[in-house]
Scaffold this active site. Sequence first.
Site, PDB file in Angstrom:
ATOM      1  N   ASP A  49      -0.151   5.053   0.743  1.00  0.00           N
ATOM      2  CA  ASP A  49      -0.062   6.239   1.934  1.00  0.00           C
ATOM      3  C   ASP A  49      -0.416   5.346   3.215  1.00  0.00           C
ATOM      4  O   ASP A  49      -1.482   4.436   3.255  1.00  0.00           O
ATOM      5  CB  ASP A  49      -1.726   6.619   1.574  1.00  0.00           C
ATOM      6  CG  ASP A  49      -1.470   7.697   0.340  1.00  0.00           C
ATOM      7  OD1 ASP A  49      -0.591   7.714  -0.147  1.00  0.00           O
ATOM      8  OD2 ASP A  49      -2.938   8.062  -0.045  1.00  0.00           O
ATOM      9  N   ASP A  81       0.965  -1.109  -0.017  1.00  0.00           N
ATOM     10  CA  ASP A  81       0.126  -0.179   0.142  1.00  0.00           C
ATOM     11  C   ASP A  81       1.131   1.035   0.111  1.00  0.00           C
ATOM     12  O   ASP A  81       2.070   1.151   0.459  1.00  0.00           O
ATOM     13  CB  ASP A  81      -0.947  -0.042   1.182  1.00  0.00           C
ATOM     14  CG  ASP A  81      -1.734   1.154   1.389  1.00  0.00           C
ATOM     15  OD1 ASP A  81      -2.557   1.561   0.543  1.00  0.00           O
ATOM     16  OD2 ASP A  81      -1.514   1.783   2.336  1.00  0.00           O
ATOM     17  N   GLY A  92      -7.595   4.571   3.722  1.00  0.00           N
ATOM     18  CA  GLY A  92      -7.583   3.614   2.717  1.00  0.00           C
ATOM     19  C   GLY A  92      -8.755   3.566   1.897  1.00  0.00           C
ATOM     20  O   GLY A  92      -9.084   2.690   0.996  1.00  0.00           O
TER      21      GLY A  92
HETATM   22  P1  B16 Z   1      -6.917   9.903  -4.058  1.00  0.00           P
HETATM   23  P2  B16 Z   1      -3.762   4.198  -0.098  1.00  0.00           P
HETATM   24  C1  B16 Z   1      -5.727   5.990  -0.188  1.00  0.00           C
HETATM   25  O1  B16 Z   1      -4.248   5.358  -0.479  1.00  0.00           O
HETATM   26  C2  B16 Z   1      -5.652   6.809   1.134  1.00  0.00           C
HETATM   27  O2  B16 Z   1      -5.227   6.356   2.304  1.00  0.00           O
HETATM   28  C3  B16 Z   1      -7.098   7.603   1.286  1.00  0.00           C
HETATM   29  O3  B16 Z   1      -6.977   8.371   2.369  1.00  0.00           O
HETATM   30  C4  B16 Z   1      -7.599   8.219  -0.258  1.00  0.00           C
HETATM   31  O4  B16 Z   1      -8.917   8.726  -0.036  1.00  0.00           O
HETATM   32  C5  B16 Z   1      -7.414   7.241  -1.133  1.00  0.00           C
HETATM   33  O5  B16 Z   1      -6.027   6.611  -1.488  1.00  0.00           O
HETATM   34  C6  B16 Z   1      -7.693   7.770  -2.770  1.00  0.00           C
HETATM   35  O6  B16 Z   1      -6.773   8.732  -2.975  1.00  0.00           O
HETATM   36  O7  B16 Z   1      -7.739  10.993  -3.498  1.00  0.00           O
HETATM   37  O8  B16 Z   1      -5.448  10.284  -4.185  1.00  0.00           O
HETATM   38  O9  B16 Z   1      -7.478   9.145  -5.340  1.00  0.00           O
HETATM   39  O10 B16 Z   1      -3.846   3.987   1.386  1.00  0.00           O
HETATM   40  O11 B16 Z   1      -4.973   3.034  -0.571  1.00  0.00           O
HETATM   41  O12 B16 Z   1      -2.420   4.160  -0.836  1.00  0.00           O
HETATM   42 MG    MG Z   2      -2.791   3.133   3.150  1.00  0.00          MG
END
Ligand code: B16
Ligand code: MG
Length: 215
Positions: free
Chosen positions: A12, A10, A47
Amino acid sequence: MQNIAAFILDLDGVITDTAEYHYLAWKRLADEEGVPFDREANEQLRGVSRRRSLELLLGEHLGRYTEEEILEMMDRKNGYYREMLKTITARDFLPGARALLDALKARGLKVAIGSASKNTMTVLERLGIADFFDAISDGYSVTKAKPAPDVFLFAADAMGALPEQCVVVEDAQSGVVAALAGGMIAVGVGPEERVGHAHFRYDTTADIDLDEILA
Ligand code: B16
Ligand code: MG
């Protein structure tokens, strides 16, 4: 675990901590809309896809917006978020993340990204690791977001690995559910109450013990 061929990481919360930027961008939007939002509420968005995040943020206020307004708010928040991404550099790895990447490659394992984010490529470029991975599965790769396993299955397929040969590293509750649903080995990063349902759990990325997982 015998037979492990690949790791799917993953982004973030495992490799870099963009959660604070997501929070600040959502907070600005919430303030503009007069909707209460704080760091505790932000934890629910970990996530979670952009659209689902907005739905959770709006809660009971969701019904007062049209589809067009919802799309505009998603766009507005993403603009604020992308402004903040400009400050990310190769110094913004979470502790132990860069070393983990190198250790995985040194062991001859394939390594992919499995992220819900549509900003994955921008973040990887800012960190200087856009070319490092054997596969990148992100918010554009699949339509069903975590907790559906699709984003990880896409990554496994792109690496030519079977799900049971893959280890997923995740910081989000929904991400661990997705990994388990995909028939993969799940490694949770974070507290027991959030990722305790994973096969292995460590407090932080720096604590991940590859010898234990691959034993
Ligand atoms: P975006 P991950 C996720 O990333 C984030 O944890 C989550 O907070 C966010 O809303 C989601 O990606 C979508 O991100 O707005 O940049 O498309 O933890 O799956 O790497
Ligand atoms: Mg994450």
